[in-house]
Design a protein around this motif. Structure first.
Motif, PDB file in Angstrom:
ATOM      1  N   UNK A  69      12.723-122.057   3.203  1.00 32.12           N
ATOM      2  CA  UNK A  69      13.662-120.921   3.297  1.00 32.12           C
ATOM      3  C   UNK A  69      12.907-119.651   3.690  1.00 32.12           C
ATOM      4  N   UNK A  70      11.728-119.437   3.124  1.00 31.35           N
ATOM      5  CA  UNK A  70      10.956-118.245   3.513  1.00 31.35           C
ATOM      6  C   UNK A  70      10.634-118.269   5.010  1.00 31.35           C
ATOM      7  N   UNK A  71      10.336-119.471   5.533  1.00 28.82           N
ATOM      8  CA  UNK A  71      10.063-119.592   6.977  1.00 28.82           C
ATOM      9  C   UNK A  71      11.292-119.150   7.775  1.00 28.82           C
ATOM     10  N   UNK A  72      12.480-119.596   7.338  1.00 29.67           N
ATOM     11  CA  UNK A  72      13.691-119.220   8.090  1.00 29.67           C
ATOM     12  C   UNK A  72      14.032-117.749   7.893  1.00 29.67           C
ATOM     13  N   UNK A  73      13.751-117.222   6.711  1.00 31.96           N
ATOM     14  CA  UNK A  73      14.015-115.790   6.467  1.00 31.96           C
ATOM     15  C   UNK A  73      13.257-114.950   7.507  1.00 31.96           C
ATOM     16  N   UNK A  74      12.053-115.370   7.853  1.00 30.62           N
ATOM     17  CA  UNK A  74      11.273-114.629   8.855  1.00 30.62           C
ATOM     18  C   UNK A  74      11.885-114.712  10.252  1.00 30.62           C
ATOM     19  N   UNK A  75      12.743-115.708  10.480  1.00 34.86           N
ATOM     20  CA  UNK A  75      13.314-115.897  11.816  1.00 34.86           C
ATOM     21  C   UNK A  75      14.676-115.222  11.984  1.00 34.86           C
ATOM     22  N   UNK A  76      15.270-114.785  10.882  1.00 35.54           N
ATOM     23  CA  UNK A  76      16.620-114.213  10.953  1.00 35.54           C
ATOM     24  C   UNK A  76      16.600-112.698  10.757  1.00 35.54           C
ATOM     25  N   UNK A  77      17.533-112.060  11.447  1.00 35.73           N
ATOM     26  CA  UNK A  77      17.701-110.614  11.276  1.00 35.73           C
ATOM     27  C   UNK A  77      18.617-110.339  10.076  1.00 35.73           C
ATOM     28  N   UNK A  78      19.607-111.195   9.884  1.00 35.67           N
ATOM     29  CA  UNK A  78      20.599-110.971   8.827  1.00 35.67           C
ATOM     30  C   UNK A  78      20.455-112.013   7.732  1.00 35.67           C
ATOM     31  N   UNK A  79      20.213-111.531   6.523  1.00 36.68           N
ATOM     32  CA  UNK A  79      19.973-112.435   5.387  1.00 36.68           C
ATOM     33  C   UNK A  79      20.888-112.028   4.239  1.00 36.68           C
ATOM     34  N   UNK A  80      21.591-113.019   3.698  1.00 35.39           N
ATOM     35  CA  UNK A  80      22.449-112.786   2.528  1.00 35.39           C
ATOM     36  C   UNK A  80      22.084-113.811   1.466  1.00 35.39           C
ATOM     37  N   UNK A  81      21.931-113.348   0.242  1.00 40.15           N
ATOM     38  CA  UNK A  81      21.594-114.236  -0.879  1.00 40.15           C
ATOM     39  C   UNK A  81      22.812-114.376  -1.774  1.00 40.15           C
ATOM     40  N   UNK A  82      22.941-115.541  -2.432  1.00 35.45           N
ATOM     41  CA  UNK A  82      23.918-115.625  -3.519  1.00 35.45           C
ATOM     42  C   UNK A  82      23.174-115.907  -4.821  1.00 35.45           C
ATOM     43  N   UNK A  83      23.815-115.514  -5.905  1.00 32.25           N
ATOM     44  CA  UNK A  83      23.222-115.633  -7.242  1.00 32.25           C
ATOM     45  C   UNK A  83      24.325-116.041  -8.221  1.00 32.25           C
ATOM     46  N   UNK A  84      24.169-117.237  -8.788  1.00 26.84           N
ATOM     47  CA  UNK A  84      25.086-117.716  -9.821  1.00 26.84           C
ATOM     48  C   UNK A  84      24.852-116.804 -11.041  1.00 26.84           C
ATOM     49  N   UNK A  85      25.929-116.287 -11.664  1.00 27.12           N
ATOM     50  CA  UNK A  85      25.758-115.174 -12.601  1.00 27.12           C
ATOM     51  C   UNK A  85      26.882-115.235 -13.638  1.00 27.12           C
ATOM     52  N   UNK A  86      26.623-115.989 -14.718  1.00 25.12           N
ATOM     53  CA  UNK A  86      27.690-116.293 -15.675  1.00 25.12           C
ATOM     54  C   UNK A  86      27.546-115.532 -16.994  1.00 25.12           C
ATOM     55  N   UNK A  87      28.679-115.157 -17.609  1.00 24.20           N
ATOM     56  CA  UNK A  87      28.621-114.653 -18.984  1.00 24.20           C
ATOM     57  C   UNK A  87      28.296-115.813 -19.939  1.00 24.20           C
TER      58      UNK A  87
END
Ligand code: VGL
Ligand code: ZN
Length: 205
Positions: A33-51
């Motif tokens: 994923x870090x390799x692909x992050x370097x190849x993309x201009x637009x990056x969006x992350x998701x984060x599972x986030x529960x009470x």
């Protein structure tokens, strides 16, 4: 401006070895994923986030065990061990994930009474997370998905993306699966039927 974005799903400690809902080899997605992050201009992350009292946790249903399914007002819901509790270390991104160039983090599953596998809609398949509006505002038309887990949050997000009209692909070497009762084969089939490209090697934007 590129019209594609890399959507990095739930690369969090609890889904990695040693975590509360560890996916086999979950940490091995970080380097590709870090390799692909370097190849993309637009990056969006998701984060599972529960009470802590989240409806998807088996511990919040009397007599229930993790990986059982229960029927809730919005449909069938698999019960999980408590994981990705908001602000816990398990909810943090893997420490080697390069989050620096991410422009947006979408948190999901933050409401007590509903889970959200998809980055677009909660598990009632109608409550929006806001991601579609954000992508439309940024004129993004094409999405490349990777992360954890292939057969849950990656697949549900990819299927919604395709339904919403994005040109969608998932990158298998940058994903790992939970594979509960055939869920991986089932979801790969669903994705193929939805015209989602299943990439066997890393891609660029
Ligand atoms: C996920 C189960 C429960 C995932 C999240 O990220 O695939 N799976 N919560
Ligand atoms: Zn979850």
């Amino acid at each position: 401006m590129s019209q594609s974005a890399l959507l990095v799903i739930d690369v969090q400690n609890d889904f990695c070895p040693g975590g509360a809902l560890a996916v086999a080899e979950g940490d091995q997605v970080v380097a590709p994923i870090n390799t692909m992050i370097d190849r993309f201009e637009n990056i969006i992350l998701t984060q599972d986030w529960h009470p802590a009292n989240h409806v998807s946790f088996a511990s919040n249903h009397e007599g229930a065990s993790p990986f059982e399914s229960v029927s809730l007002n919005y449909g069938e819901q698999t019960l999980w061990p408590p994981h990705c509790v908001a602000a816990s270390d398990g909810a943090n991104f893997h420490s080697n994930l390069n989050t620096n160039s991410a422009q947006m983090t979408v948190r999901k599953g933050f409401r007590e009474n509903i889970d959200s596998y998809s980055a677009f809609f909660e598990n009632d398949q109608s409550t929006p997370t806001g991601l579609h509006g954000y992508l439309q505002d940024r004129s993004i038309k094409k999405l490349v998905l990777c992360g954890l887990a292939t057969d849950y949050c990656v697949a549900w997000s990819a299927l919604d993306a395709a339904k919403l009209g994005y040109e969608t692909s998932i990158v298998l070497p940058a994903c790992r699966a939970i594979d509960l009762a055939g869920s991986l084969d089932h979801q790969i089939n669903n994705m193929r039927n939805a015209n989602i490209a299943i990439e066997e090697s890393l891609v660029g934007s």
